[in-house]
Design an enzyme around this catalytic site. Structure first.
Site, PDB file in Angstrom:
ATOM      1  N   ASN A  10       0.851  -1.190   0.000  1.00  0.00           N
ATOM      2  CA  ASN A  10       0.000   0.000   0.000  1.00  0.00           C
ATOM      3  C   ASN A  10       0.896   1.252   0.000  1.00  0.00           C
ATOM      4  O   ASN A  10       1.735   1.419   0.889  1.00  0.00           O
ATOM      5  CB  ASN A  10      -0.902  -0.050   1.249  1.00  0.00           C
ATOM      6  CG  ASN A  10      -1.820   1.153   1.350  1.00  0.00           C
ATOM      7  OD1 ASN A  10      -1.398   2.281   1.129  1.00  0.00           O
ATOM      8  ND2 ASN A  10      -3.070   0.916   1.708  1.00  0.00           N
ATOM      9  N   HIS A  13       1.002   6.225   1.976  1.00  0.00           N
ATOM     10  CA  HIS A  13       1.741   7.170   2.811  1.00  0.00           C
ATOM     11  C   HIS A  13       2.973   7.755   2.132  1.00  0.00           C
ATOM     12  O   HIS A  13       3.589   8.675   2.670  1.00  0.00           O
ATOM     13  CB  HIS A  13       2.007   6.553   4.184  1.00  0.00           C
ATOM     14  CG  HIS A  13       0.699   6.323   4.883  1.00  0.00           C
ATOM     15  ND1 HIS A  13      -0.153   7.354   5.199  1.00  0.00           N
ATOM     16  CD2 HIS A  13       0.051   5.182   5.233  1.00  0.00           C
ATOM     17  CE1 HIS A  13      -1.266   6.857   5.739  1.00  0.00           C
ATOM     18  NE2 HIS A  13      -1.158   5.541   5.762  1.00  0.00           N
ATOM     19  N   ARG A  21       3.987  18.786   1.778  1.00  0.00           N
ATOM     20  CA  ARG A  21       4.644  19.998   1.298  1.00  0.00           C
ATOM     21  C   ARG A  21       4.107  20.498  -0.032  1.00  0.00           C
ATOM     22  O   ARG A  21       4.652  21.451  -0.593  1.00  0.00           O
ATOM     23  CB  ARG A  21       6.158  19.738   1.169  1.00  0.00           C
ATOM     24  CG  ARG A  21       6.856  19.555   2.495  1.00  0.00           C
ATOM     25  CD  ARG A  21       6.975  20.865   3.261  1.00  0.00           C
ATOM     26  NE  ARG A  21       7.897  21.780   2.641  1.00  0.00           N
ATOM     27  CZ  ARG A  21       9.205  21.803   2.870  1.00  0.00           C
ATOM     28  NH1 ARG A  21       9.740  20.967   3.733  1.00  0.00           N
ATOM     29  NH2 ARG A  21       9.974  22.660   2.261  1.00  0.00           N
ATOM     30  N   HIS A  46      -5.552   3.804  -1.553  1.00  0.00           N
ATOM     31  CA  HIS A  46      -6.878   4.169  -1.053  1.00  0.00           C
ATOM     32  C   HIS A  46      -7.189   5.598  -1.484  1.00  0.00           C
ATOM     33  O   HIS A  46      -6.529   6.543  -1.042  1.00  0.00           O
ATOM     34  CB  HIS A  46      -6.850   4.055   0.490  1.00  0.00           C
ATOM     35  CG  HIS A  46      -8.162   4.310   1.157  1.00  0.00           C
ATOM     36  ND1 HIS A  46      -8.338   4.149   2.511  1.00  0.00           N
ATOM     37  CD2 HIS A  46      -9.363   4.716   0.682  1.00  0.00           C
ATOM     38  CE1 HIS A  46      -9.594   4.433   2.834  1.00  0.00           C
ATOM     39  NE2 HIS A  46     -10.219   4.783   1.740  1.00  0.00           N
ATOM     40  N   ARG A  48      -9.277   8.269  -0.748  1.00  0.00           N
ATOM     41  CA  ARG A  48     -10.241   8.685   0.276  1.00  0.00           C
ATOM     42  C   ARG A  48     -11.095   9.820  -0.268  1.00  0.00           C
ATOM     43  O   ARG A  48     -10.678  10.570  -1.146  1.00  0.00           O
ATOM     44  CB  ARG A  48      -9.510   9.133   1.548  1.00  0.00           C
ATOM     45  CG  ARG A  48      -8.760   8.008   2.246  1.00  0.00           C
ATOM     46  CD  ARG A  48      -8.207   8.481   3.586  1.00  0.00           C
ATOM     47  NE  ARG A  48      -9.255   8.604   4.570  1.00  0.00           N
ATOM     48  CZ  ARG A  48      -9.526   7.709   5.520  1.00  0.00           C
ATOM     49  NH1 ARG A  48      -8.780   6.623   5.646  1.00  0.00           N
ATOM     50  NH2 ARG A  48     -10.502   7.900   6.360  1.00  0.00           N
ATOM     51  N   ARG A  52      -6.848  12.915   1.039  1.00  0.00           N
ATOM     52  CA  ARG A  52      -5.762  13.371   1.910  1.00  0.00           C
ATOM     53  C   ARG A  52      -4.402  12.803   1.494  1.00  0.00           C
ATOM     54  O   ARG A  52      -3.380  13.372   1.806  1.00  0.00           O
ATOM     55  CB  ARG A  52      -6.057  13.042   3.374  1.00  0.00           C
ATOM     56  CG  ARG A  52      -5.973  11.580   3.699  1.00  0.00           C
ATOM     57  CD  ARG A  52      -6.061  11.328   5.190  1.00  0.00           C
ATOM     58  NE  ARG A  52      -7.412  11.522   5.694  1.00  0.00           N
ATOM     59  CZ  ARG A  52      -7.876  10.904   6.789  1.00  0.00           C
ATOM     60  NH1 ARG A  52      -7.093  10.091   7.471  1.00  0.00           N
ATOM     61  NH2 ARG A  52      -9.105  11.100   7.189  1.00  0.00           N
ATOM     62  N   GLU A  73      -8.641   0.810  -3.034  1.00  0.00           N
ATOM     63  CA  GLU A  73      -9.465   0.857  -1.809  1.00  0.00           C
ATOM     64  C   GLU A  73     -10.343   2.083  -1.861  1.00  0.00           C
ATOM     65  O   GLU A  73      -9.866   3.170  -2.206  1.00  0.00           O
ATOM     66  CB  GLU A  73      -8.565   0.998  -0.590  1.00  0.00           C
ATOM     67  CG  GLU A  73      -8.125  -0.283   0.005  1.00  0.00           C
ATOM     68  CD  GLU A  73      -7.334  -0.010   1.267  1.00  0.00           C
ATOM     69  OE1 GLU A  73      -7.634   0.952   2.006  1.00  0.00           O
ATOM     70  OE2 GLU A  73      -6.392  -0.745   1.487  1.00  0.00           O
ATOM     71  N   THR A 104      -8.362   3.564   8.563  1.00  0.00           N
ATOM     72  CA  THR A 104      -9.624   2.832   8.499  1.00  0.00           C
ATOM     73  C   THR A 104      -9.871   2.110   9.821  1.00  0.00           C
ATOM     74  O   THR A 104      -9.152   1.186  10.175  1.00  0.00           O
ATOM     75  CB  THR A 104      -9.585   1.818   7.340  1.00  0.00           C
ATOM     76  OG1 THR A 104      -9.110   2.492   6.180  1.00  0.00           O
ATOM     77  CG2 THR A 104     -10.959   1.248   7.068  1.00  0.00           C
ATOM     78  N   GLU A 154     -11.418  -9.133   2.901  1.00  0.00           N
ATOM     79  CA  GLU A 154     -10.141  -8.832   3.551  1.00  0.00           C
ATOM     80  C   GLU A 154     -10.426  -8.692   5.037  1.00  0.00           C
ATOM     81  O   GLU A 154     -11.248  -7.865   5.445  1.00  0.00           O
ATOM     82  CB  GLU A 154      -9.526  -7.544   2.989  1.00  0.00           C
ATOM     83  CG  GLU A 154      -8.192  -7.234   3.670  1.00  0.00           C
ATOM     84  CD  GLU A 154      -7.372  -6.154   2.965  1.00  0.00           C
ATOM     85  OE1 GLU A 154      -7.460  -6.036   1.727  1.00  0.00           O
ATOM     86  OE2 GLU A 154      -6.642  -5.445   3.675  1.00  0.00           O
ATOM     87  N   HIS A 193      -3.843  -4.585   7.764  1.00  0.00           N
ATOM     88  CA  HIS A 193      -3.937  -3.408   8.638  1.00  0.00           C
ATOM     89  C   HIS A 193      -3.039  -3.586   9.859  1.00  0.00           C
ATOM     90  O   HIS A 193      -3.233  -4.513  10.639  1.00  0.00           O
ATOM     91  CB  HIS A 193      -5.367  -3.094   9.108  1.00  0.00           C
ATOM     92  CG  HIS A 193      -5.551  -1.620   9.343  1.00  0.00           C
ATOM     93  ND1 HIS A 193      -5.090  -1.006  10.465  1.00  0.00           N
ATOM     94  CD2 HIS A 193      -6.080  -0.641   8.570  1.00  0.00           C
ATOM     95  CE1 HIS A 193      -5.349   0.286  10.390  1.00  0.00           C
ATOM     96  NE2 HIS A 193      -5.941   0.536   9.243  1.00  0.00           N
ATOM     97  N   GLY A 194      -2.064  -2.696   9.955  1.00  0.00           N
ATOM     98  CA  GLY A 194      -1.187  -2.657  11.124  1.00  0.00           C
ATOM     99  C   GLY A 194      -0.085  -3.700  11.130  1.00  0.00           C
ATOM    100  O   GLY A 194       0.616  -3.838  12.140  1.00  0.00           O
ATOM    101  N   HIS A 216       1.649   1.180   5.971  1.00  0.00           N
ATOM    102  CA  HIS A 216       2.243   2.202   6.831  1.00  0.00           C
ATOM    103  C   HIS A 216       3.602   1.799   7.373  1.00  0.00           C
ATOM    104  O   HIS A 216       4.568   2.568   7.318  1.00  0.00           O
ATOM    105  CB  HIS A 216       1.259   2.516   7.977  1.00  0.00           C
ATOM    106  CG  HIS A 216       1.682   3.652   8.839  1.00  0.00           C
ATOM    107  ND1 HIS A 216       2.169   3.477  10.108  1.00  0.00           N
ATOM    108  CD2 HIS A 216       1.716   4.985   8.594  1.00  0.00           C
ATOM    109  CE1 HIS A 216       2.466   4.655  10.620  1.00  0.00           C
ATOM    110  NE2 HIS A 216       2.200   5.579   9.729  1.00  0.00           N
TER     111      HIS A 216
HETATM  112  N1  PXP Z   1      -6.066  -3.093   4.141  1.00  0.00           N
HETATM  113  C1  PXP Z   1      -6.991  -2.110   4.193  1.00  0.00           C
HETATM  114  C2  PXP Z   1      -8.372  -2.423   3.732  1.00  0.00           C
HETATM  115  C3  PXP Z   1      -6.652  -0.817   4.655  1.00  0.00           C
HETATM  116  O1  PXP Z   1      -7.602   0.137   4.721  1.00  0.00           O
HETATM  117  C4  PXP Z   1      -5.320  -0.555   5.018  1.00  0.00           C
HETATM  118  C5  PXP Z   1      -4.942   0.831   5.447  1.00  0.00           C
HETATM  119  O2  PXP Z   1      -5.090   1.702   4.380  1.00  0.00           O
HETATM  120  C6  PXP Z   1      -4.391  -1.601   4.924  1.00  0.00           C
HETATM  121  C7  PXP Z   1      -4.794  -2.867   4.507  1.00  0.00           C
HETATM  122  C8  PXP Z   1      -2.952  -1.406   5.251  1.00  0.00           C
HETATM  123  O3  PXP Z   1      -2.805  -1.046   6.582  1.00  0.00           O
HETATM  124  P1  PXP Z   1      -1.409  -0.505   7.094  1.00  0.00           P
HETATM  125  O4  PXP Z   1      -1.131   0.768   6.356  1.00  0.00           O
HETATM  126  O5  PXP Z   1      -1.612  -0.325   8.553  1.00  0.00           O
HETATM  127  O6  PXP Z   1      -0.393  -1.566   6.762  1.00  0.00           O
END
Ligand code: PXP
Length: 242
Positions: A10, A13, A21, A46, A48, A52, A73, A104, A154, A193-194, A216
């Protein structure tokens, strides 16, 4: 290695840093191409509603440039269905979205949102897009995904990543059971996620998890060792677990 989970990187970020900036760099498309070279099996971004991080133009450029599948996403809104149908990514992952959240939070309530979700799932499928629902590891949500005709779910690993000790093990068990049920129900199962090097192993080890989406941590770690090395290490951590 057979049956190894795919790694979706992903790149949101990278765009967060760029937008801080208002410059044209760092470019999420450049990061995505490097991640693919390093072994990513796909790229996730994603779009959004508040734009952002990733912007519409980023999605269009990702679709054009990538040698790998793009997982788009998005929130389940008419606007996003229109944007995705025009860009035609390989997949769309529908996520809940609140403007004030940092990321999310929680899964999509597929069971509660059935009437609103159904037509959107169908519209995306009609555009040739594989639809995934980002849900909590809860049997009710898996059954709802089947009823809605989504081929992929997912599982949200955020809670597992935040917990520790016995509570974390209990949440891991919930994820394992949900992944097994997904397989029984004929759903392809992803998770994310995470996730970090430290917590990815037990999730990557679940035999019916076909794909992990991670962002992230990878973008943060890339500051220290570079994106290529970071993606390679995550790939290796996943392979050790399976
Ligand atoms: N899967 C989904 C559906 C998400 O919304 C996110 C965060 O955008 C991720 C995976 C990845 O999460 P992370 O950035 O914490 O690795």
């Amino acid at each position: 290695m057979t049956n190894r989970p795919r790694l979706g990187v992903n790149v949101d970020h990278v765009a967060t840093v760029r937008n801080a900036r208002g410059t044209a760099y760092p470019d999420p498309v450049r990061a995505a191409l490097l991640a693919c070279e390093a072994g990513a099996d796909g790229i996730t971004a994603h779009l959004r509603e508040d734009r952002r991080h990733i912007r519409d133009e980023d999605m269009r450029r990702l679709k054009e440039a990538l040698p790998a599948p793009l997982n788009f996403e998005m929130a389940q809104t008419d606007e996003m269905v229109e944007v995705a149908s025009a860009i035609r990514p390989h997949a769309v992952c529908l996520v809940p979205e609140r403007r004030e959240e940092l990321t999310t939070e929680g899964g999509l309530d597929a069971a509660g949102l059935g009437a609103a979700l159904g037509p959107r799932v169908q519209a995306l499928a009609a555009a040739g897009i594989r639809v995934s629902l980002f849900i909590e590891p809860d049997p009710k949500q898996l059954h709802a995904a089947v009823a809605l005709g989504a081929p992929v779910v997912e599982l949200h690993t955020g809670r597992y990543c935040e917990l520790a000790g016995e509570a974390q093990q209990a949440e891991l068990e919930r994820i394992r059971s949900a992944a097994a049920l997904a397989d029984e129900l004929g759903l392809e199962c992803h998770a994310g996620h995470g996730l970090t090097y430290d917590n990815v192993g037990p999730v990557a080890a679940i035999p019916t998890v076909a794909e992990l989406n991670i962002g992230h941590f990878l973008v943060g770690e890339a500051i220290f060792v570079g994106l290529v090395e970071t993606v390679r290490r995550m790939r290796a951590a996943m392979d050790r677990a399976r």
